[in-house]
Write an enzyme that holds these catalytic residues in place. Structure first.
Site, PDB file in Angstrom:
ATOM      1  N   HIS A 153       0.348   4.476   3.964  1.00 42.31           N
ATOM      2  CA  HIS A 153       0.069   5.604   3.598  1.00 42.31           C
ATOM      3  C   HIS A 153       0.009   6.771   3.066  1.00 42.31           C
ATOM      4  CE1 HIS A 153      -3.815   2.621   2.969  1.00 42.31           C
ATOM      5  NE2 HIS A 153      -3.170   2.427   3.133  1.00 42.31           N
ATOM      6  N   SER A 213       1.134  -1.039   0.213  1.00 43.93           N
ATOM      7  CA  SER A 213      -0.100   0.120  -0.179  1.00 43.93           C
ATOM      8  C   SER A 213       0.808   1.366  -0.079  1.00 43.93           C
ATOM      9  CB  SER A 213      -0.728  -0.238   0.775  1.00 43.93           C
ATOM     10  OG  SER A 213      -1.442  -0.807   1.078  1.00 43.93           O
TER      11      SER A 213
END
Length: 641
Positions: free
Chosen positions: A460, A409
């Site tokens: 993220h 991610s």
């Protein structure tokens, strides 16, 4: 209002001919087609000779000459002697008028143009479109003589000598080659059928082998990373099955500790099969599964291990057991600090916690790499994926050291963040900017939804920041955003175009074309200076410059502005890494601060770090180590004496 072009002719009877009302008769009229290149509309009456003799410039009219009068379409009409050749006043949209009196094509076009009915062709000199006198213009002090460059060639003639497909202007291959853009469902043929319309088919490049298409065959990073992530996830599932959910990888059998004789309690090596694991796990050894709820277990049998139930672990429907993530190199700060396993910063970005996890990451990752990689190339895209993943894992390891993290991610959000410098670099040629905006909205939604689940928001955010900084640190040019047509292009992209009237869209399109024409002319003027290189040395330098230019990339100015942006972003990325590495590995720093933990809608998740001081058999080998706990009960048990 500034007209695209105007060829001014006068009639001795006083009627002005129309200029620019129908087909333009000058050589600098611009018409941008689907290929977004500048085209020249030349009159059919012009002689096809490549280099006809030049026509001498017209004499300057006396001061007492007749004044110019506007025609029906705003063009100006001059009256003068029939013995003079009319110079041509050329106006490019968005730019001041430029006088082109010595250009052979413009002169012949003005001389051979047929007058409109009721008028006669005039050979009198024309004045500027704005009505001011050429002779006393402060911008053109001597308009009677043509504007020339350093080599003595008229500027307008030099501009026309440079073709629109010249590598100095752009190095795209011939044909209609558009940049890749996110898939737009509103432009699909299926949606067009639902609306009762036909999908517009764009002409394809006449290059069946795709030798000259810069947007094909450059997905090495996309294909290799996708294959690698899938292969590693398959390995996770296999390891989960063969290791009994990560509980047993050793062939050693440990007999029951309650046996009377000491010899019977001695461990043995089972050389073949899973006999050792089957004995150690007892009835809890089965069922075996690679993922799903069956991969969960109750730990170790309590008749063999008194506190065996403390090692129980549950799994979701699409995930392997969480134990295997730690064994295979998942990101866990405690092991990085206490056992020097810094490789976890790298290995964890290629692992995933479930089928849904890897499918979401791959779908977004493939879409963005399909856009970016053909333009950025193998090396730049590889570094983006790697640096973005490390940047996300660094922030996660420092800000939330109490949990284990796996997944690409961080790299995926680095690709999303890199769309910002990518748009700055290639904005003029992005087919559907509205879809890029949708991708940016996805980033925000992804971070917000992550605050409600078990996602690592720090990975993220750190990955997105790393992608933005690396993209600007390696950017080739920022000039594409000069006079960018953001509003115009957004208004003509579905679904935004549904809310904009057709007349407004046409006006916005004309405005965008005007800016495009001005940009091409400005780059042509710059190309005149580049073409001065002559001789063997000049040609060699020119060849090197052309090799350094990657296909599909806009001209890199290499100006001071670009270097400032590159330097600042590279320094920011280096400082970002340096600070996080120090707080991750330096004991004097990470022992002096309290990590915040993950931020969710319900508040900050519990995370506490300290030195293990509780002396017990369960703390063998851990006494005195600095450890971080995500459970308040465990923190009180081990960190308090």
């Amino acid at each position: 209002m500034v007209w695209t072009s105007a060829v001014v002719m006068a009639s001795p009877h006083g009627s002005a001919s129309r200029a620019g009302s129908n087909r333009r008769t000058d050589g600098l009229s611009v018409n941008l087609g689907q290929d977004n290149t500048l085209k020249h509309d030349t009159p059919t009456e012009t002689a096809p000779s490549a280099s006809p003799p030049r026509v001498a410039p017209a004499p300057i009219p006396p001061k007492g000459g007749p004044a110019a009068t506007p025609g029906k379409d705003g063009a100006l009409d001059n009256r003068g002697s029939h013995d003079s050749v009319p110079p041509v006043a050329v106006a490019i949209p968005g730019r001041e008028e430029v006088n082109a009196t010595a250009s052979q094509k413009s002169v012949v076009a003005g001389a051979n143009s047929q007058p409109t009915p009721g008028t006669q062709s005039s050979k009198a000199p024309a004045s500027d479109v704005d009505g001011s006198s050429k002779h006393g213009s402060p911008e053109h002090p001597d308009a009677g003589s043509p504007e020339v460059n350093a080599e003595g060639v008229p500027v307008e003639e030099a501009l026309q000598a440079i073709g629109d497909d010249d590598p100095l202007i752009h190095n795209l291959p011939d044909g209609v080659v558009g940049r890749r853009a996110p898939a737009n469902p509103f432009n699909s043929s299926m949606y067009a059928k639902l609306r009762g319309k036909k999908k517009k088919h764009r002409p394809k490049v006449r290059d069946p082998k795709l030798n000259n298409n810069p947007l094909r065959g450059r997905l090495v990073v996309c294909i290799s990373t996708t294959a690698l992530l899938c292969w590693i996830y398959m390995w996770e599932l296999i390891y989960n099955f063969t290791s009994f959910n990560g509980r047993c990888v050793s062939p050693v059998m440990y007999p029951d500790y309650k046996l009377q004789e000491a010899k019977q309690r001695q461990p043995y090596v089972i050389r073949y099969g899973y006999g050792g694991c089957e004995y150690n796990l007892g009835s809890l050894a089965y069922p075996r599964a690679s993922f799903g709820t069956s991969a969960g277990d109750k730990g170790w049998p309590v008749d063999l291990v008194p506190n065996g139930s403390a090692g129980s672990a549950a799994t979701s429907w699409d995930s392997p057991n969480a134990r295997v993530l730690r064994h295979l190199g998942g990101l866990e700060t405690n092991y990085i600090r206490e056992y020097s396993e810094t490789f976890r910063l790298f290995t964890s970005m290629y692992m995933h916690g479930g089928w849904l996890h890897i499918l979401i990451n791959l779908s977004c990752q493939i879409q963005i790499l399909w856009i970016i990689e053909p333009d950025w190339g193998f090396l730049r895209t590889t570094l983006l994926f790697f640096l973005g993943g490390i940047s996300g894992n660094l922030l996660s390891a420092v800000a939330d050291p109490c949990s284990i993290t796996v997944g690409s991610s961080g790299s995926m959000y680095a690709l999303l963040g890199a769309l910002i410098p990518y748009c700055v670099e290639y904005w003029k040629s992005i087919p559907r900017p509205g879809c890029i905006l949708v991708f940016m909205i996805v980033v925000i939604i992804g971070i917000l939804t992550g605050m409600a689940g078990f996602t690592d928001n720090y990975a993220h955010m750190g990955g997105a920041l790393g992608g933005i900084l690396w993209g600007f640190a390696s950017i080739t040019t920022v000039s594409a955003c000069d006079k960018c047509t953001l509003g115009e292009r957004m208004a003509m992209t579905p679904p935004f175009s549904w809310c904009v009237p057709k007349a407004t869209q046409q006006k916005l399109l004309e405005r965008a074309k005007a800016r495009k024409a001005e940009a091409i002319r400005r780059r042509k003027l710059q190309a005149i200076q580049k073409k001065k290189a002559g001789g063997a040395r000049g040609k060699a330098m020119y060849a090197v410059k052309m090799r350094l230019q990657e296909e599909g990339r806009p001209p890199c100015k290499m100006s001071f502005r670009e270097w400032v942006i590159r330097g600042l972003c590279a320094a920011a990325l280096f400082a970002y890494w340096l600070i996080l590495f120090l707080y991750l590995l330096d004991p004097s720093l990470y022992k002096s601060y309290s990590p915040p933990g993950q931020l969710k809608f319900s508040g900050w998740l519990y995370c506490k770090c300290g030195t293990i001081v509780y002396q017990a058999p369960q703390t063998y080998g851990n006494l005195g180590r600095f450890w971080c706990f995500g459970s308040e009960k465990d923190a009180q048990y081990y960190l308090e004496p």
